[in-house]
Structure formats: C-alpha cells, structure tokens
Motif scaffolding. Structure first.
Motif, PDB file in Angstrom:
ATOM      1  N   MET A 233      10.478  -6.450   8.532  1.00  0.00           N
ATOM      2  CA  MET A 233      11.420  -5.461   9.548  1.00  0.00           C
ATOM      3  C   MET A 233      10.474  -5.438  10.620  1.00  0.00           C
TER       4      MET A 233
ATOM      5  N   VAL B  85      14.960  -9.247  -0.428  1.00  0.00           N
ATOM      6  CA  VAL B  85      15.677  -7.697  -1.068  1.00  0.00           C
ATOM      7  C   VAL B  85      16.255  -8.437  -2.140  1.00  0.00           C
TER       8      VAL B  85
ATOM      9  N   THR C 237      14.026   3.857   5.721  1.00  0.00           N
ATOM     10  CA  THR C 237      12.639   3.165   4.690  1.00  0.00           C
ATOM     11  C   THR C 237      11.601   3.698   4.623  1.00  0.00           C
TER      12      THR C 237
ATOM     13  N   LEU D 144       7.320  -5.447  -7.234  1.00  0.00           N
ATOM     14  CA  LEU D 144       8.806  -4.939  -7.060  1.00  0.00           C
ATOM     15  C   LEU D 144       7.898  -3.898  -5.490  1.00  0.00           C
ATOM     16  N   TRP D 145       6.842  -3.736  -5.776  1.00  0.00           N
ATOM     17  CA  TRP D 145       6.084  -2.941  -4.623  1.00  0.00           C
ATOM     18  C   TRP D 145       5.601  -3.825  -3.360  1.00  0.00           C
TER      19      TRP D 145
ATOM     20  N   ARG E 205       8.487   7.773  -0.795  1.00  0.00           N
ATOM     21  CA  ARG E 205       9.329   8.442  -2.493  1.00  0.00           C
ATOM     22  C   ARG E 205       8.431   7.060  -3.532  1.00  0.00           C
TER      23      ARG E 205
ATOM     24  N   HIS F  17      13.410  -8.529  -4.208  1.00  0.00           N
ATOM     25  CA  HIS F  17      13.195  -7.320  -4.589  1.00  0.00           C
ATOM     26  C   HIS F  17      14.156  -6.618  -5.884  1.00  0.00           C
TER      27      HIS F  17
ATOM     28  N   SER G 116       5.743   4.802  -8.424  1.00  0.00           N
ATOM     29  CA  SER G 116       6.719   3.679  -8.152  1.00  0.00           C
ATOM     30  C   SER G 116       6.262   2.094  -8.277  1.00  0.00           C
TER      31      SER G 116
ATOM     32  N   PHE H 100      17.890   2.560  10.733  1.00  0.00           N
ATOM     33  CA  PHE H 100      16.856   1.748   9.632  1.00  0.00           C
ATOM     34  C   PHE H 100      15.528   2.206   8.766  1.00  0.00           C
TER      35      PHE H 100
ATOM     36  N   ILE I   3       8.934  -6.856   3.084  1.00  0.00           N
ATOM     37  CA  ILE I   3      10.042  -6.416   3.407  1.00  0.00           C
ATOM     38  C   ILE I   3      10.026  -5.895   4.899  1.00  0.00           C
TER      39      ILE I   3
ATOM     40  N   GLY J  74      17.117   3.619  -1.292  1.00  0.00           N
ATOM     41  CA  GLY J  74      17.313   2.152  -1.765  1.00  0.00           C
ATOM     42  C   GLY J  74      18.976   1.808  -1.361  1.00  0.00           C
TER      43      GLY J  74
HETATM   44  C1  HEM Z   1      15.408  -3.345   4.236  1.00  0.00           C
HETATM   45  C2  HEM Z   1      14.923  -2.738   3.225  1.00  0.00           C
HETATM   46  C3  HEM Z   1      14.926  -2.649   1.102  1.00  0.00           C
HETATM   47  C4  HEM Z   1      15.912  -2.756   0.599  1.00  0.00           C
HETATM   48  C5  HEM Z   1      17.036  -3.193   0.808  1.00  0.00           C
HETATM   49  C6  HEM Z   1      15.768  -2.055  -0.586  1.00  0.00           C
HETATM   50  C7  HEM Z   1      16.416  -2.050  -1.789  1.00  0.00           C
HETATM   51  C8  HEM Z   1      15.807  -1.306  -2.870  1.00  0.00           C
HETATM   52  C9  HEM Z   1      16.378  -0.390  -3.798  1.00  0.00           C
HETATM   53  C10 HEM Z   1      18.505  -1.107  -3.854  1.00  0.00           C
HETATM   54  C11 HEM Z   1      16.147  -0.317  -4.775  1.00  0.00           C
HETATM   55  C12 HEM Z   1      16.436   1.021  -6.079  1.00  0.00           C
HETATM   56  C13 HEM Z   1      17.221   2.354  -5.683  1.00  0.00           C
HETATM   57  C14 HEM Z   1      15.899   2.371  -4.978  1.00  0.00           C
HETATM   58  O1  HEM Z   1      15.239   3.257  -5.726  1.00  0.00           O
HETATM   59  O2  HEM Z   1      15.930   3.542  -4.033  1.00  0.00           O
HETATM   60  C15 HEM Z   1      14.965  -0.166  -4.398  1.00  0.00           C
HETATM   61  C16 HEM Z   1      13.605   0.311  -4.999  1.00  0.00           C
HETATM   62  C17 HEM Z   1      12.081  -0.389  -4.984  1.00  0.00           C
HETATM   63  N1  HEM Z   1      12.374  -0.189  -3.294  1.00  0.00           N
HETATM   64 FE1  HEM Z   1      12.732  -0.541  -2.047  1.00  0.00          FE
HETATM   65  N2  HEM Z   1      14.165  -1.288  -0.373  1.00  0.00           N
HETATM   66  C18 HEM Z   1      14.043  -1.608   0.672  1.00  0.00           C
HETATM   67  C19 HEM Z   1      12.618  -1.813   1.203  1.00  0.00           C
HETATM   68  C20 HEM Z   1      11.198  -1.148   0.006  1.00  0.00           C
HETATM   69  C21 HEM Z   1       9.831  -0.924   1.154  1.00  0.00           C
HETATM   70  C22 HEM Z   1       9.292  -1.384   2.316  1.00  0.00           C
HETATM   71  C23 HEM Z   1       9.277  -0.879  -0.148  1.00  0.00           C
HETATM   72  C24 HEM Z   1       7.592  -0.522  -0.627  1.00  0.00           C
HETATM   73  C25 HEM Z   1       6.899  -0.643   0.433  1.00  0.00           C
HETATM   74  C26 HEM Z   1       9.803  -0.864  -1.510  1.00  0.00           C
HETATM   75  C27 HEM Z   1       9.784  -0.336  -2.906  1.00  0.00           C
HETATM   76  C28 HEM Z   1      10.927  -0.064  -3.994  1.00  0.00           C
HETATM   77  C29 HEM Z   1      10.146   0.600  -5.199  1.00  0.00           C
HETATM   78  C30 HEM Z   1       8.642   0.332  -5.245  1.00  0.00           C
HETATM   79  C31 HEM Z   1      11.493   0.288  -5.589  1.00  0.00           C
HETATM   80  C32 HEM Z   1      11.434   0.876  -6.677  1.00  0.00           C
HETATM   81  C33 HEM Z   1      11.796   2.396  -6.684  1.00  0.00           C
HETATM   82  C34 HEM Z   1      11.949   3.088  -8.017  1.00  0.00           C
HETATM   83  O3  HEM Z   1      12.824   3.182  -9.156  1.00  0.00           O
HETATM   84  O4  HEM Z   1      11.819   4.318  -8.458  1.00  0.00           O
HETATM   85  N3  HEM Z   1      11.475  -0.764  -1.098  1.00  0.00           N
HETATM   86  N4  HEM Z   1      14.660  -1.043  -2.796  1.00  0.00           N
END
Ligand code: HEM
Length: 425
Positions: free
Chosen positions: A135, A205, A104, A124-125, A110, A208, A116, A100, A131, A44
């Motif tokens: 993208m 984001v 992603t 959140l999902w 993951r 998010h 998650s 990127f 996003i 993330g």
């Molecule tokens: C620009 C793209 C994105 C950014 C900057 C971003 C950023 C983040 C960050 C900083 C976190 C917390 C750290 C982590 O759990 O890895 C997070 C968690 C999460 N992100 Fe993203 N994200 C992006 C795209 C996405 C996409 C495309 C999805 C799903 C389709 C997604 C789903 C999730 C989920 C489900 C969590 C919670 C994970 C957990 O707590 O187990 N994200 N994201």
C-alpha cells in the motif's frame, strides 16, 4: 463440506460442476464467527471496500490521464474541469487514499490491542504487513502522477535516500529513476506500477482472508471459541453489521469528498512540477509522516552515517512487525487481561501520533524550546524499545488477569445477574 440444497435450478446446475456457491455459502454465510466481535472488527471489511473503491476510481482516472512529464499536470486539470464528474472521481481517489490508510491503521492497532497476531494467526498478520508495504509503495507512486511541485520534489527527496546504500546506492537510484533525475521515465514506470500494484494487493488480501478463515477471527476476549454456543453465522449477523459500518464510514468519506476535498492535500501540488524551483517545505502525505520523522530522527551511528541509518530505521520500523508474533510471547492475547501491556500499547499510540506531528514540522523548528529533532528522537526510541525490549520483557514479568472460561461465560453471567436484580425489583 456438505453442499447446501440450493432452490434455484441454475445455481444447482453450476454448483454441481463448479462448487462456487457452496464455497461462498460455507465461507460467507454459515461461517461460524465469535459472537462478541465489537466494531473494531468492521475495519477489515472497510479496508476491502476502500481497496475496491480505489481500483474502480483509479481505472476511470487512467482513462483520462496522460503519463508524460509535459502532459500529466494538464491532463489532471482537464479531469477536474472538463471530464464529466471527473472532479468527483479524482476527489474520491485522492481522499480515498487517506481514508484507506485511516482504516488500515485502525485495523492494525486493533490487531495490536487484541493480540490478533499471536498463534495461530502469525501468517495472517505477516500477510497484513506485506499488504501495508505494498500500500505504501502504491500510494507513494500515485502521489507522483499529478506531476505537481510536491509530487516531483517528494519523489526526488525519497528516491534520493537510496543513494545512502553503500557502493550500489547510486546505481540503484539511477535504475529507479530510469535516468539521472526524476523525469519522464520515472513518471512512466511509476504509472505502470501504480496501476499494477493494487491488483497484487487484491491477490494478497485474498490469501489474507484465506488465512483468516483457517482458524476464524480472534475476538475482544482473545480466547478461542469452545463450541457452537460461542459463535453465530456470519450471515446475516456480521454482513448486516459490515453494511452498517460501511454506511457510517461513507458519511465521513463523503463529508470530506464534498465539503473539504483538499483537507488532506498540499496546496503546492496545484503548481506544475518545476525542477528549477524547490518548495520551502517538502512534506509527504500525512500517512507517511511518522516514518518520515523516524527517517530524519536517527543520527550518525558508529560507522553508519545518519542518512543510511535513517533509511534502515525507517524500513526497520515496518520490517520488525514481521517478527512481532515472536517478540511478544505472552500466551494471553487480549490487552483487556494484560494491564501492563495495555498501558504500553497506549504509550505506543501516543508515540506514533507524536511521530506524525514531528514529521509535519521542520527538524530545526522547536516546540516550547524543545527542538522537533529531539522530540522525534525520543518518540523513535520509544517505538523501537516498545517492540524490541518492552514486549519481550512483559512476556516474562507481567501477571495477566484471569481469563473467562468461554466467550459466552461473561454474557451469561451478566444475564444471570440481570435476572437476579429483576427478581429483587
Ligand atoms: C488492503 C488492506 C487489508 C484488507 C482489505 C484486510 C482485510 C481483512 C479482513 C476482511 C479481515 C476480517 C475482518 C476483521 O477482522 O477486521 C481481516 C483480519 C485481520 N487482518 Fe487484515 N486487511 C488488510 C490489511 C491488514 C494489515 C496491514 C494488517 C496488519 C499488519 C492486517 C492484519 C489482520 C489481522 C491480524 C486480522 C485478524 C483479526 C482478528 O481476527 O482479530 N490486515 N483483514
């Protein structure tokens, strides 16, 4: 939220009037985070790092780029040859798009593996899926800007698919193009939107991460934190781990930028766009290949012709992710405790890789006598079966392994065992 006592008087003065420092302290410093997060939770922050890198390098490129059909290609050549460090900024941006997407996609898988997307993180999902769509739109329009052969013909092929929409398809395509073919008007609007969308992504984001901080991160065990013994503060434990992740990631990213900058690229895009000469193979960038394979895999379906069915399947493959939290209704999150789900997860990963491979090949070609068209059809069928049939059924029939009582339980158990063996020794 109790305001922390800041020692710096200026910080104290500002925080009393506008509590941004308290906010940052609460959300990025003391923020209680599960203590068992593995390296997959680095992706993330890596995605955030890439988003900022793309925005910064993109702004510098835009200072030297000319969005006009007769000047765009030369302006990019000038960036590469004459602008100070222009080659570096462009290679960072070009390869940045690939990295990127790598980051992603790992971030998404993951989420799939550890569940998650399940309650209470459904929104959140879903914001993540928004996003992803943004993208994809941004990357697609960005690829058109250098106005090379692949830019032009890629844009022509993909936008032409909108003509498949019944009745209004032609009108929509003309409207997208701003004329009767991909031309200067198309390039201009793609440039405008390509500049705008990353800031929209940045805003989404932000939301998010807000949604993430409402309930905190999930973790490899997929169980909730039971108390302070299960968590550690975000700073310094995860800030330092994120910095370490970024440092390792930079080795790979810089490796490609400096030693293989055109590895992900297509040689045809170093030839200026020529509407009178179609390249023999029109392929999208690698990160679109699985979707391209789905688009071409679908045959005529009842009264829907193959072209329209392909477009529906391609968009459907992403749209269905919005419904995933309800399609997979097993109460257990992590695949660690779901052996059957774990098996099918890896089949899905394989199906997606196969789709990428099929997308890179002509559907008429074959592999050991099996036409790519059919390999694509099998993988596409599995993709949809996985989400629409297998996951809902698994929710009823799978018997998950027993869950640990808390996040610290397995760790403490291991320590007790360790202590015992030490005693024996
Ligand atoms: C620009 C793209 C994105 C950014 C900057 C971003 C950023 C983040 C960050 C900083 C976190 C917390 C750290 C982590 O759990 O890895 C997070 C968690 C999460 N992100 Fe993203 N994200 C992006 C795209 C996405 C996409 C495309 C999805 C799903 C389709 C997604 C789903 C999730 C989920 C489900 C969590 C919670 C994970 C957990 O707590 O187990 N994200 N994201």
């Amino acid at each position: 939220m109790a305001a922390p006592a800041f020692s710096n008087p200026i910080v104290r003065w500002i925080d009393h009037r506008l509590p941004i420092f308290s906010f940052m302290h609460h959300e990025m410093h003391e923020y209680p985070t599960p203590k068992n997060l593995n390296y997959f939770w680095n992706f993330g922050s890596l995605a955030g790092f890439m988003l900022i890198t793309m925005i910064v390098t993109g702004i510098v490129l835009a200072m030297h780029y000319t969005p006009h059909a007769s000047l765009a290609f030369q302006s990019v050549e000038r960036i590469m040859r004459d602008v100070n460090y222009g080659w570096l900024v462009r290679y960072l941006h070009m390869n940045g798009a690939s990295f990127f997407f790598i980051v992603t996609y790992i971030h998404i898988f993951r989420g799939l593996y550890y569940g998650s997307y399940k309650t209470p993180r459904e929104l959140l999902w879903m914001l993540g899926v928004v996003i992803l769509l943004l993208m994809m739109a941004t990357a697609f329009m960005g690829y058109v800007l250098p106005w090379g052969q692949m830019s032009f013909w890629g844009a022509t092929v993909i936008t032409n698919f909108f003509t498949a929409i019944p009745i209004v398809g032609d009108a929509i395509t003309t409207w997208l193009w701003g004329g009767y073919s991909v031309d200067n008007a198309t390039l201009n609007r793609f440039f405008s939107l390509h500049y705008l969308l990353p800031f929209v992504i940045l805003a989404v984001v932000g939301v998010h991460v807000m949604a993430l901080h409402r309930h905190g991160s999930n973790n490899p065990l997929g169980i909730d934190m039971k108390g302070p013994q299960d968590s550690i503060s975000f700073h310094p434990y995860y800030t330092v781990k994120d910095y370490f992740g970024i440092a390792v990631f930079l080795l790979f990213y810089a490796g490609f930028v400096f030693f293989a900058p055109n590895f992900f690229g297509e040689p045809d895009n170093y030839i200026a766009a020529n509407p009178l000469s179609t390249p023999p193979h029109i392929v999208p960038e690698w990160y679109f290949l699985p979707f391209y394979a789905i688009l071409r895999a679908v045959p005529d379906l009842w009264i829907i012709d193959a072209k329209l069915a392909g477009v529906i399947a391609m968009f459907g493959s992403i749209i269905l992710l919005f419904f995933l939290p309800w399609l997979d209704h097993s109460p257990v999150r992590s695949a660690r405790f779901r052996p059957a789900y774990r098996f099918f997860f890896w089949v899905l990963v394989l199906a997606c890789l196969v789709l990428g491979w099929v997308g890179a090949n002509s559907p008429d070609a074959s592999f050991h006598g099996v036409p790519f068209l059919w390999i694509g059809r099998i993988a596409t069928s599995y993709y949809f079966l996985h989400f629409l049939v297998i996951l809902p059924i698994l929710g009823y029939v799978e018997k998950p392994k027993p869950l640990p009582l808390s996040i610290s339980e397995p760790v403490l158990k291991r320590t007790a065992y360790g202590a015992k063996t030490m005693e024996k020794a």
